[in-house]
Design a protein around this motif. Structure first.
Motif, PDB file in Angstrom:
ATOM      1  N   ARG A 173       0.834  -1.208   0.000  1.00 43.00           N
ATOM      2  CA  ARG A 173       0.000   0.000   0.000  1.00 43.00           C
ATOM      3  C   ARG A 173       0.859   1.245   0.000  1.00 43.00           C
ATOM      4  N   LYS A 174       0.216   2.392  -0.146  1.00 43.25           N
ATOM      5  CA  LYS A 174       0.923   3.651   0.004  1.00 43.25           C
ATOM      6  C   LYS A 174       1.130   3.939   1.487  1.00 43.25           C
ATOM      7  N   SER A 175       2.185   4.662   1.761  1.00 41.60           N
ATOM      8  CA  SER A 175       2.498   5.013   3.143  1.00 41.60           C
ATOM      9  C   SER A 175       1.433   5.936   3.726  1.00 41.60           C
ATOM     10  N   ALA A 176       1.291   5.875   5.036  1.00 46.38           N
ATOM     11  CA  ALA A 176       0.415   6.805   5.755  1.00 46.38           C
ATOM     12  C   ALA A 176       1.213   7.992   6.282  1.00 46.38           C
ATOM     13  N   GLY A 177       2.458   8.143   5.807  1.00 48.54           N
ATOM     14  CA  GLY A 177       3.316   9.229   6.277  1.00 48.54           C
ATOM     15  C   GLY A 177       4.004   8.897   7.579  1.00 48.54           C
ATOM     16  N   GLU A 178       4.191   7.600   7.835  1.00 49.03           N
ATOM     17  CA  GLU A 178       4.759   7.159   9.101  1.00 49.03           C
ATOM     18  C   GLU A 178       6.284   7.271   9.140  1.00 49.03           C
ATOM     19  N   GLU A 179       6.818   7.167  10.339  1.00 54.24           N
ATOM     20  CA  GLU A 179       8.267   7.054  10.508  1.00 54.24           C
ATOM     21  C   GLU A 179       8.639   5.598  10.329  1.00 54.24           C
ATOM     22  N   PHE A 180       9.772   5.381   9.684  1.00 54.01           N
ATOM     23  CA  PHE A 180      10.193   4.015   9.372  1.00 54.01           C
ATOM     24  C   PHE A 180      11.640   3.824   9.793  1.00 54.01           C
ATOM     25  N   GLU A 181      11.882   2.719  10.493  1.00 50.85           N
ATOM     26  CA  GLU A 181      13.250   2.412  10.913  1.00 50.85           C
ATOM     27  C   GLU A 181      13.803   1.285  10.049  1.00 50.85           C
ATOM     28  N   THR A 182      14.932   1.553   9.395  1.00 49.67           N
ATOM     29  CA  THR A 182      15.530   0.588   8.479  1.00 49.67           C
ATOM     30  C   THR A 182      16.290  -0.492   9.237  1.00 49.67           C
ATOM     31  N   LEU A 183      16.735  -1.505   8.488  1.00 47.58           N
ATOM     32  CA  LEU A 183      17.493  -2.603   9.079  1.00 47.58           C
ATOM     33  C   LEU A 183      18.750  -2.131   9.798  1.00 47.58           C
ATOM     34  N   ASP A 184      19.362  -1.062   9.281  1.00 47.40           N
ATOM     35  CA  ASP A 184      20.590  -0.569   9.902  1.00 47.40           C
ATOM     36  C   ASP A 184      20.346   0.475  10.976  1.00 47.40           C
ATOM     37  N   GLY A 185      19.089   0.622  11.401  1.00 42.36           N
ATOM     38  CA  GLY A 185      18.771   1.478  12.540  1.00 42.36           C
ATOM     39  C   GLY A 185      18.504   2.931  12.220  1.00 42.36           C
ATOM     40  N   ASN A 186      18.524   3.320  10.963  1.00 35.71           N
ATOM     41  CA  ASN A 186      18.225   4.703  10.592  1.00 35.71           C
ATOM     42  C   ASN A 186      16.721   4.929  10.548  1.00 35.71           C
ATOM     43  N   LYS A 187      16.289   6.078  11.068  1.00 35.32           N
ATOM     44  CA  LYS A 187      14.876   6.423  11.041  1.00 35.32           C
ATOM     45  C   LYS A 187      14.620   7.469   9.964  1.00 35.32           C
ATOM     46  N   VAL A 188      13.634   7.187   9.102  1.00 34.57           N
ATOM     47  CA  VAL A 188      13.295   8.105   8.011  1.00 34.57           C
ATOM     48  C   VAL A 188      11.803   8.390   8.059  1.00 34.57           C
ATOM     49  N   ASN A 189      11.433   9.561   7.563  1.00 34.90           N
ATOM     50  CA  ASN A 189      10.028   9.942   7.512  1.00 34.90           C
ATOM     51  C   ASN A 189       9.497   9.712   6.099  1.00 34.90           C
ATOM     52  N   LEU A 190       8.517   8.839   6.000  1.00 36.27           N
ATOM     53  CA  LEU A 190       7.942   8.519   4.706  1.00 36.27           C
ATOM     54  C   LEU A 190       6.863   9.513   4.320  1.00 36.27           C
ATOM     55  N   GLU A 191       6.661   9.676   3.019  1.00 38.70           N
ATOM     56  CA  GLU A 191       5.588  10.508   2.509  1.00 38.70           C
ATOM     57  C   GLU A 191       4.462   9.629   1.977  1.00 38.70           C
ATOM     58  N   LYS A 192       3.306  10.229   1.775  1.00 36.97           N
ATOM     59  CA  LYS A 192       2.128   9.444   1.413  1.00 36.97           C
ATOM     60  C   LYS A 192       2.198   8.852   0.012  1.00 36.97           C
ATOM     61  N   ARG A 231      15.059  10.461  -2.447  1.00 37.45           N
ATOM     62  CA  ARG A 231      14.626  11.418  -1.427  1.00 37.45           C
ATOM     63  C   ARG A 231      15.066  10.991  -0.034  1.00 37.45           C
ATOM     64  N   LEU A 232      15.019   9.680   0.219  1.00 39.46           N
ATOM     65  CA  LEU A 232      15.410   9.176   1.539  1.00 39.46           C
ATOM     66  C   LEU A 232      16.916   8.967   1.667  1.00 39.46           C
ATOM     67  N   GLY A 233      17.626   9.061   0.549  1.00 35.78           N
ATOM     68  CA  GLY A 233      19.063   8.812   0.578  1.00 35.78           C
ATOM     69  C   GLY A 233      19.390   7.346   0.782  1.00 35.78           C
ATOM     70  N   LEU A 234      18.496   6.454   0.322  1.00 33.81           N
ATOM     71  CA  LEU A 234      18.692   5.014   0.464  1.00 33.81           C
ATOM     72  C   LEU A 234      18.938   4.414  -0.917  1.00 33.81           C
ATOM     73  N   LEU A 235      20.121   4.621  -1.448  1.00 35.37           N
ATOM     74  CA  LEU A 235      20.467   4.129  -2.778  1.00 35.37           C
ATOM     75  C   LEU A 235      21.115   2.757  -2.642  1.00 35.37           C
ATOM     76  N   THR A 236      20.312   1.717  -2.760  1.00 36.30           N
ATOM     77  CA  THR A 236      20.770   0.346  -2.558  1.00 36.30           C
ATOM     78  C   THR A 236      20.878  -0.389  -3.894  1.00 36.30           C
ATOM     79  N   ASP A 237      21.559  -1.557  -3.872  1.00 31.44           N
ATOM     80  CA  ASP A 237      21.604  -2.405  -5.068  1.00 31.44           C
ATOM     81  C   ASP A 237      20.201  -2.812  -5.482  1.00 31.44           C
ATOM     82  N   SER A 238      19.348  -3.041  -4.495  1.00 28.77           N
ATOM     83  CA  SER A 238      17.977  -3.438  -4.781  1.00 28.77           C
ATOM     84  C   SER A 238      17.230  -2.339  -5.518  1.00 28.77           C
ATOM     85  N   SER A 239      17.333  -1.095  -5.025  1.00 26.43           N
ATOM     86  CA  SER A 239      16.610   0.003  -5.666  1.00 26.43           C
ATOM     87  C   SER A 239      17.138   0.264  -7.070  1.00 26.43           C
TER      88      SER A 239
END
Length: 268
Positions: free
Chosen positions: A168-187, A237-245
């Motif tokens: 689904r689309k995000s509800a604008g929640e905060e998300f914590e990645t596997l490496d412990g970084n917290k990012v704010n998602l947009e809708k 936007r989140l600065g999460l440039l991974t091999d997967s993305s």
């Protein structure tokens, strides 16, 4: 993209390939710029500059092997894998709410696995390409990405609450990645969720709610095709440039690697 000469030979060609220098020259004069060739242990690694217009079919060892098959006139011989495993079931329920942003999502429940050190053959292949071996679970997904170009992700089934996944689309929640970084998602961001919350940013990064550990026994394996524009916008936007993305940005259709991951997870 780093390409293992040994990987190409062992996985995709029955006939012996020409020396690595000739393979590199063949790619250079017919398809891609070559940044260099390096000897790594008993392997040779070719640094191939795969541009965006060819990433959809050549950002993987399988893709490079197919290209070489045509250039060199050598038969491409993909190894067959038996997809039947007694400890695999398909009880996962998947609910895709944003079908325009995720045109296909497949998943599989795999039970009674043992998280342990990977066998030497997979460790050596990954390490030749600069990938540090973690465990058989993580290494299996990394291997599949490098082999066929399809990102996969594994969730701890026992941490989900139920065997159900929602896209689904995000509800604008905060998300914590596997490496412990917290990012704010947009809708407009696309997320993978379970009963206990957001599990991953689709095509970009997994979270810690269903993180696998050494104690993990049962998992959900996902493979999906997400809208590449959405993946690119979110990852940058989140600065999460991974091999997967990066792979999601250029993958034109879904590969189905579940049989290959299962083989790697269940191999003794």
């Amino acid at each position: 993209m780093l390409v293992s000469y040994k990987w190409l030979q062992e996985e995709y060609f029955d006939n012996k390939l020409p020396p690595v220098e000739e393979v590199a020259d063949a790619l250079l004069f017919h398809a891609f710029e070559i940044e260099g060739v390096e000897e790594v242990g008993d392997d040779s690694v070719i640094d191939v500059d795969v541009l965006p217009n060819r990433a959809h079919d050549c950002l993987s060892h399988r893709g490079i092997a197919k290209e070489l098959s045509v250039i060199l006139g050598i038969n491409f011989s993909e190894k067959s894998i038996d997809p039947n495993f007694s400890s695999v079931d398909s009880t996962l329920k998947v609910n895709v709410k944003e079908k325009k942003l995720c045109d296909r999502y497949i998943g599989r429940v795999i039970k009674n696995i043992e998280v342990k050190e990977s066998p030497d053959w997979i460790k050596n292949k990954l390490e030749a390409l600069g990938q540090r071996s973690i465990n058989n679970l993580v290494d299996a997904t990394n291997y599949v990405l490098l082999d066929i170009g399809q990102p996969t992700h594994v969730f701890d089934l026992d941490k989900l609450g139920s065997a159900e996944i929602t896209v689904r689309k995000s509800a604008g929640e905060e998300f914590e990645t596997l490496d412990g970084n917290k990012v704010n998602l947009e809708k407009e961001d696309l997320v993978i969720t379970g009963e206990k919350g957001t599990l991953a940013v689709a095509g970009v990064k997994g979270g810690n709610k269903a993180e696998v550990t050494n104690d993990t026994k049962n998992v959900v394996l996902e493979s999906a095709h997400f809208d590449p524009v959405t993946v690119r916008k979110t990852s940058r936007r989140l600065g999460l440039l991974t091999d997967s993305s990066r792979s999601e940005e250029h993958t034109s259709e879904l590969q189905s690697p579940d049989h290959l991951v299962c083989r790697l997870l269940l191999e003794k």
